[in-house]
Design an enzyme around this catalytic site. Structure first.
Site, mmCIF file in Angstrom:
data_model
loop_
_atom_site.group_PDB
_atom_site.id
_atom_site.type_symbol
_atom_site.label_atom_id
_atom_site.label_comp_id
_atom_site.label_asym_id
_atom_site.label_seq_id
_atom_site.Cartn_x
_atom_site.Cartn_y
_atom_site.Cartn_z
ATOM 1 N N ASP A 1 0.787 -1.242 0.000
ATOM 2 C CA ASP A 1 0.000 0.000 0.000
ATOM 3 C C ASP A 1 0.818 1.291 0.000
ATOM 4 O O ASP A 1 0.475 2.256 0.704
ATOM 5 C CB ASP A 1 -0.970 0.006 1.197
ATOM 6 C CG ASP A 1 -1.966 -1.145 1.160
ATOM 7 O OD1 ASP A 1 -1.852 -2.009 0.274
ATOM 8 O OD2 ASP A 1 -2.846 -1.199 2.025
ATOM 9 N N LYS B 1 -6.960 -4.880 -3.234
ATOM 10 C CA LYS B 1 -7.738 -5.440 -2.120
ATOM 11 C C LYS B 1 -8.639 -4.386 -1.500
ATOM 12 O O LYS B 1 -8.404 -3.186 -1.697
ATOM 13 C CB LYS B 1 -6.784 -6.002 -1.059
ATOM 14 C CG LYS B 1 -5.936 -4.911 -0.431
ATOM 15 C CD LYS B 1 -4.965 -5.427 0.592
ATOM 16 C CE LYS B 1 -4.076 -4.304 1.078
ATOM 17 N NZ LYS B 1 -4.813 -3.250 1.819
ATOM 18 N N CYS C 1 -2.164 -2.815 7.578
ATOM 19 C CA CYS C 1 -2.079 -3.735 6.425
ATOM 20 C C CYS C 1 -0.787 -4.549 6.411
ATOM 21 O O CYS C 1 -0.805 -5.725 6.028
ATOM 22 C CB CYS C 1 -2.279 -2.958 5.137
ATOM 23 S SG CYS C 1 -3.989 -2.392 4.985
HETATM 24 C C1 VGL Z 1 -4.753 0.734 5.706
HETATM 25 C C2 VGL Z 1 -6.241 1.809 7.083
HETATM 26 C C3 VGL Z 1 -7.229 1.675 6.150
HETATM 27 C C4 VGL Z 1 -3.363 0.244 5.466
HETATM 28 C C5 VGL Z 1 -5.738 0.588 4.748
HETATM 29 O O1 VGL Z 1 -2.926 0.182 4.292
HETATM 30 O O2 VGL Z 1 -2.671 -0.071 6.462
HETATM 31 N N1 VGL Z 1 -5.006 1.318 6.862
HETATM 32 N N2 VGL Z 1 -6.969 1.069 4.983
#
Ligand code: VGL
Ligand code: ZN
Length: 236
Positions: free
Chosen positions: A9, A122, A176
């Protein structure tokens, strides 16, 4: 031994200065992550992307006030798997982030994406949170419900390629990255989290608690200049 690197991410919305859910110093990870991406010891280099529809359950504005303050409030989330709807979990609310097709969902240009072999999108099912690149928040992995949340069956891909070891980096270390590393261990792989290549939403207590969970799950927390990375020998 065959190792995969999972870059989690590294997207605009998780990075300062303009990300809607910016994690402190996330953009500064790029050089460390690029060095890892260039390491010849990895058989497979994977990048995950949070990719939400606008009506995603984790977005604070999708819930009624006053219990909809991002970061502070939690709502009750039900398992979307057929027959399991009575199973619920508290879900932390976030600002709107990583909406599919928007600038915020793009991987930051500082990351050398030329080295990435496989992308995993995802969090695509509006009904359920999906932090891990393997499974949603209820652990749905192979079920039909999970296929609407993620576009790659990561456990299957890693097995097919004979991967034995997974190194996880990126953001957020306490969300994540943590859940991806834990699920890799649950999938029977040796799982490593590279501590200097992650940044956290809650860097203090959040990270301390995350490290306890990682250690309980058998995930090893290592450093990018440590012996585990230095010892990687590539094989195809
Ligand atoms: C994430 C909060 C919401 C992450 C993703 O990538 O850690 N954190 N969505
Ligand atoms: Zn998200």
């Amino acid at each position: 031994m065959k190792a995969a690197l999972i870059v989690v991410d590294m997207q605009e919305d998780f990075c300062p200065p303009n990300g809607s859910l910016a994690v402190q110093e996330a953009r500064d990870l790029a050089p460390t992550i690029n060095t890892l991406l260039a390491h010849p010891g990895f058989t497979l280099r994977i990048a995950s992307q949070d990719s939400h529809p606008a009506n995603h359950i984790s977005f604070a504005p999708n819930h009624p006030a006053p219990n909809n303050r991002p970061f502070e409030c939690h709502i009750e989330m039900a398992n979307p798997a057929p027959g399991k709807e009575s199973e619920t979990k508290p879900q932390r609310l976030w600002p709107i982030h990583c909406v599919a097709g928007t600038k915020g969902a793009e991987i930051i240009p500082e990351i050398d994406t030329a080295n990435i072999d496989l992308y995993v999108q995802k969090g695509m099912d509006a009904r359920v949170e999906m932090y891990s690149a393997f499974a949603d928040a209820f652990g749905n992995l192979d079920a039909e419900v999970n296929r609407s949340s993620v576009d790659v069956h990561l456990k299957g891909v890693l097995e097919e390629r004979g991967i034995t070891d997974v190194f996880v980096v990126g953001v957020a270390g306490d969300y994540c990255v943590k859940f991806t590393a834990v699920d890799a261990a649950r999938a029977g792989l040796r799982s490593y989290l590279v501590e200097d290549a992650v940044r956290c939403v809650d860097p203090g207590l959040g990270w301390e608690e995350a490290k306890r969970e990682l250690s309980e799950a058998g995930v090893r927390v290592v450093r990018s200049d440590g012996p585990e990375v230095a010892g990687l020998v590539g094989s195809v």
